[in-house]
Design a protein around this motif. Structure first.
Motif, PDB file in Angstrom:
ATOM      1  N   GLY A  88      -4.116   5.124   1.201  1.00 19.59           N
ATOM      2  CA  GLY A  88      -3.765   3.733   0.910  1.00 19.59           C
ATOM      3  C   GLY A  88      -2.561   3.229   1.684  1.00 19.59           C
ATOM      4  O   GLY A  88      -1.871   2.312   1.236  1.00 19.59           O
ATOM      5  N   LEU A  89      -2.326   3.792   2.879  1.00 21.96           N
ATOM      6  CA  LEU A  89      -1.148   3.417   3.650  1.00 21.96           C
ATOM      7  C   LEU A  89      -1.427   2.431   4.779  1.00 21.96           C
ATOM      8  O   LEU A  89      -0.510   1.750   5.241  1.00 21.96           O
ATOM      9  N   ILE A  90      -2.672   2.380   5.238  1.00 23.91           N
ATOM     10  CA  ILE A  90      -3.058   1.385   6.239  1.00 23.91           C
ATOM     11  C   ILE A  90      -4.407   0.795   5.853  1.00 23.91           C
ATOM     12  O   ILE A  90      -5.156   1.374   5.059  1.00 23.91           O
ATOM     13  N   GLU A  91      -4.687  -0.350   6.420  1.00 20.57           N
ATOM     14  CA  GLU A  91      -6.007  -0.964   6.246  1.00 20.57           C
ATOM     15  C   GLU A  91      -6.553  -1.336   7.606  1.00 20.57           C
ATOM     16  O   GLU A  91      -5.797  -1.541   8.560  1.00 20.57           O
ATOM     17  N   ASP A 108       1.375  -2.564   1.822  1.00 19.38           N
ATOM     18  CA  ASP A 108       2.731  -2.612   1.274  1.00 19.38           C
ATOM     19  C   ASP A 108       3.239  -1.198   0.996  1.00 19.38           C
ATOM     20  O   ASP A 108       4.398  -0.873   1.278  1.00 19.38           O
ATOM     21  N   ARG A 109       2.358  -0.356   0.462  1.00 16.12           N
ATOM     22  CA  ARG A 109       2.735   1.035   0.191  1.00 16.12           C
ATOM     23  C   ARG A 109       3.080   1.757   1.501  1.00 16.12           C
ATOM     24  O   ARG A 109       4.019   2.546   1.562  1.00 16.12           O
ATOM     25  N   GLY A 110       2.310   1.480   2.558  1.00 16.12           N
ATOM     26  CA  GLY A 110       2.591   2.071   3.863  1.00 16.12           C
ATOM     27  C   GLY A 110       3.935   1.632   4.404  1.00 16.12           C
ATOM     28  O   GLY A 110       4.681   2.436   4.969  1.00 16.12           O
ATOM     29  N   GLY A 114       7.020   3.979   5.079  1.00 10.96           N
ATOM     30  CA  GLY A 114       7.546   3.893   6.440  1.00 10.96           C
ATOM     31  C   GLY A 114       9.051   3.712   6.463  1.00 10.96           C
ATOM     32  O   GLY A 114       9.740   4.290   7.305  1.00 10.96           O
ATOM     33  N   ALA A 115       9.595   2.923   5.533  1.00 12.43           N
ATOM     34  CA  ALA A 115      11.048   2.729   5.471  1.00 12.43           C
ATOM     35  C   ALA A 115      11.734   4.051   5.136  1.00 12.43           C
ATOM     36  O   ALA A 115      12.763   4.393   5.739  1.00 12.43           O
ATOM     37  N   ASP A 116      11.186   4.810   4.193  1.00 10.89           N
ATOM     38  CA  ASP A 116      11.745   6.120   3.843  1.00 10.89           C
ATOM     39  C   ASP A 116      11.648   7.075   5.037  1.00 10.89           C
ATOM     40  O   ASP A 116      12.599   7.773   5.369  1.00 10.89           O
TER      41      ASP A 116
END
Length: 163
Positions: A88-91, A108-110, A114-116
């Motif tokens: 669920g990290l990219i679409e 959004d989850r990706g 990604g920020a972390d």
């Protein structure tokens, strides 16, 4: 006294092999550090992070665009995309200009992951390159960029024929 590395660099091919070995060793060490500090706890393989990062920075982007930009094999990118979609990290969506092309965008989850990951990467590379001055880092960046562009934009000569 001149270092062994400098002497080898002055001898042509042996020096080029040494440079290649140093680059490979660097890549392997980074991959090993990444695996222990990030892949195990977060479940994100290094190739998946590279694809996610490219998708975050340059979305929408095609799989071929990721492969070219990151210097990755297209099949490796394809497998990473499948893993990132399952997490669920990219679409994926069709390119409006060319329906045959699939474009990638982060979820959004990706973006949150990604920020972390970007912070983890920053800390690792800040430590890694702290041994070099700012000027040395700039020179290394320029030299590696030149080699990368050369590899990307030129064809290798044919291998020698077996005798």
């Amino acid at each position: 006294m001149e270092s062994t590395a400098r002497k080898e660099l002055a001898t042509g091919l042996r020096g080029q092999r040494r440079l290649a070995q140093l680059l490979n060793t660097f890549g392997n060490m980074v991959q090993s550090i990444y695996q222990g500090r990030t892949e195990k706890p977060l479940g994100l393989a290094l190739v998946e992070w590279r694809v996610l990062r490219a998708t975050i920075l340059r979305h929408p982007i095609s799989q071929a665009g990721v492969a070219t930009g990151e210097g990755l094999n297209v099949m490796g990118v394809s497998r990473a995309v499948a893993g990132l979609r399952a997490k669920g990290l990219i679409e994926c969506h069709s390119d409006p200009d060319d329906r045959r092309k699939t474009m990638l965008s982060p979820t959004d989850r990706g973006r949150q992951l990604g920020a972390d990951m970007a912070e983890r990467e920053r800390v690792m590379y800040e430590h890694t390159f702290s041994v070099l001055s700012t000027d040395e880092q700039r020179v290394l960046d320029e030299l590696l960029e030149r080699v990368n562009v050369h590899l990307r934009d030129t064809d290798l000569p044919p291998p020698p024929t077996a005798s």
